[in-house]
Design a protein around this motif. Structure first.
Motif, PDB file in Angstrom:
ATOM      1  N   UNK A  97       0.840  -1.207   0.000  1.00  0.00           N
ATOM      2  CA  UNK A  97       0.000   0.000   0.000  1.00  0.00           C
ATOM      3  C   UNK A  97       0.873   1.253   0.000  1.00  0.00           C
ATOM      4  N   UNK A  98       1.895   1.268   0.843  1.00  0.00           N
ATOM      5  CA  UNK A  98       2.753   2.452   0.945  1.00  0.00           C
ATOM      6  C   UNK A  98       3.497   2.723  -0.360  1.00  0.00           C
ATOM      7  N   UNK A  99       4.103   1.695  -0.948  1.00  0.00           N
ATOM      8  CA  UNK A  99       4.832   1.891  -2.203  1.00  0.00           C
ATOM      9  C   UNK A  99       3.930   2.374  -3.322  1.00  0.00           C
ATOM     10  N   UNK A 100       2.736   1.790  -3.409  1.00  0.00           N
ATOM     11  CA  UNK A 100       1.783   2.222  -4.434  1.00  0.00           C
ATOM     12  C   UNK A 100       1.307   3.643  -4.214  1.00  0.00           C
ATOM     13  N   UNK A 101       1.027   3.982  -2.977  1.00  0.00           N
ATOM     14  CA  UNK A 101       0.559   5.344  -2.671  1.00  0.00           C
ATOM     15  C   UNK A 101       1.617   6.384  -3.035  1.00  0.00           C
ATOM     16  N   UNK A 102       2.855   6.111  -2.680  1.00  0.00           N
ATOM     17  CA  UNK A 102       3.928   7.067  -2.993  1.00  0.00           C
ATOM     18  C   UNK A 102       4.108   7.192  -4.510  1.00  0.00           C
ATOM     19  N   UNK A 103       4.011   6.079  -5.230  1.00  0.00           N
ATOM     20  CA  UNK A 103       4.124   6.135  -6.690  1.00  0.00           C
ATOM     21  C   UNK A 103       3.064   7.025  -7.307  1.00  0.00           C
ATOM     22  N   UNK A 104       1.829   6.904  -6.841  1.00  0.00           N
ATOM     23  CA  UNK A 104       0.749   7.730  -7.385  1.00  0.00           C
ATOM     24  C   UNK A 104       0.858   9.182  -6.921  1.00  0.00           C
ATOM     25  N   UNK A 105       1.347   9.401  -5.711  1.00  0.00           N
ATOM     26  CA  UNK A 105       1.570  10.772  -5.238  1.00  0.00           C
ATOM     27  C   UNK A 105       2.614  11.461  -6.113  1.00  0.00           C
ATOM     28  N   UNK A 106       3.697  10.754  -6.412  1.00  0.00           N
ATOM     29  CA  UNK A 106       4.738  11.338  -7.282  1.00  0.00           C
ATOM     30  C   UNK A 106       4.167  11.740  -8.635  1.00  0.00           C
ATOM     31  N   UNK A 107       3.323  10.889  -9.216  1.00  0.00           N
ATOM     32  CA  UNK A 107       2.689  11.232 -10.492  1.00  0.00           C
ATOM     33  C   UNK A 107       1.879  12.516 -10.371  1.00  0.00           C
ATOM     34  N   UNK A 108       1.067  12.580  -9.335  1.00  0.00           N
ATOM     35  CA  UNK A 108       0.178  13.730  -9.167  1.00  0.00           C
ATOM     36  C   UNK A 108       0.982  15.021  -9.001  1.00  0.00           C
ATOM     37  N   UNK A 109       2.109  14.940  -8.280  1.00  0.00           N
ATOM     38  CA  UNK A 109       2.974  16.119  -8.099  1.00  0.00           C
ATOM     39  C   UNK A 109       3.651  16.477  -9.418  1.00  0.00           C
ATOM     40  N   UNK A 110       4.200  15.493 -10.120  1.00  0.00           N
ATOM     41  CA  UNK A 110       4.957  15.750 -11.359  1.00  0.00           C
ATOM     42  C   UNK A 110       4.085  16.144 -12.540  1.00  0.00           C
ATOM     43  N   UNK A 111       2.960  15.429 -12.717  1.00  0.00           N
ATOM     44  CA  UNK A 111       2.162  15.596 -13.932  1.00  0.00           C
ATOM     45  C   UNK A 111       0.809  16.255 -13.710  1.00  0.00           C
ATOM     46  N   UNK A 112       0.329  16.244 -12.483  1.00  0.00           N
ATOM     47  CA  UNK A 112      -1.014  16.749 -12.215  1.00  0.00           C
ATOM     48  C   UNK A 112      -2.069  15.661 -12.336  1.00  0.00           C
ATOM     49  N   UNK A 113      -1.661  14.447 -12.635  1.00  0.00           N
ATOM     50  CA  UNK A 113      -2.553  13.295 -12.774  1.00  0.00           C
ATOM     51  C   UNK A 113      -1.735  12.033 -12.531  1.00  0.00           C
TER      52      UNK A 113
END
Length: 167
Positions: A97-113
């Motif tokens: 859960x933690x690894x997946x959450x951080x991966x999606x957070x990074x996307x949202x910060x970098x790309x906005x989605x």
């Protein structure tokens, strides 16, 4: 024990980000739209501005950052839980859960989605488009729920002796 969970989280994060780099920079999936792989699977680019299955659409900058901070708060809570967890199945689940959450957070910060691209379907029935982070989160939650449902209740004597020690 928690160290293993954090290592699993790091592995999930690395694999998730490598897969998204491959989709965006190597095969240029956004420009191609989709690539058929099998009769029931294709790579389909979706820039997901919401959460799971496109719910809670964050279609403004305020919404994007609120969703990012809420998700980061949840990831922090998972990390704190992971630090204290002793059960190996729960440690693995929380790491996923933690690894997946951080991966999606990074996307949202970098790309906005969030970059989603794994698309399963059968005939005219299309299933959600997701990514490796989403799969890890889903598997982790399923493991946590299964453990909670299948957990054997502690014997009454063990509960009473533990309560006596806490008093």
């Amino acid at each position: 024990m928690a160290k293993r969970g954090f290592l699993l989280a790091a592995l999930v994060l690395i694999l998730d980000q490598i897969s998204k780099y491959w989709v965006l920079e190597i095969i240029h999936l956004p420009e191609r739209g989709g690539i058929d792989v099998w009769l029931f699977f294709r790579l389909t680019f979706v820039g997901n501005i919401g959460v799971s299955m496109g719910m809670l659409q964050a279609d403004s900058d305020l919404g994007r950052w609120l969703l990012t901070f809420i998700t980061a708060g949840i990831a922090l809570a998972v990390a704190l839980w992971l630090r204290r967890e002793k059960n190996p199945v729960d440690v693995a689940a929380l790491g996923l859960v933690l690894g997946g959450a951080i991966g999606n957070i990074l996307d949202r910060v970098r790309f906005g989605y969030v970059v989603d691209f794994l698309h399963f379907f059968w005939g005219q029935t299309s299933f959600w488009v997701f990514n490796l982070a989403d799969a890890a989160i889903t598997l982790g939650v399923i493991l946590l729920l299964a453990r909670a449902v299948l957990a054997k209740p502690e014997p009454e004597a063990a509960v009473n002796s533990r309560d006596a020690k806490d008093a």
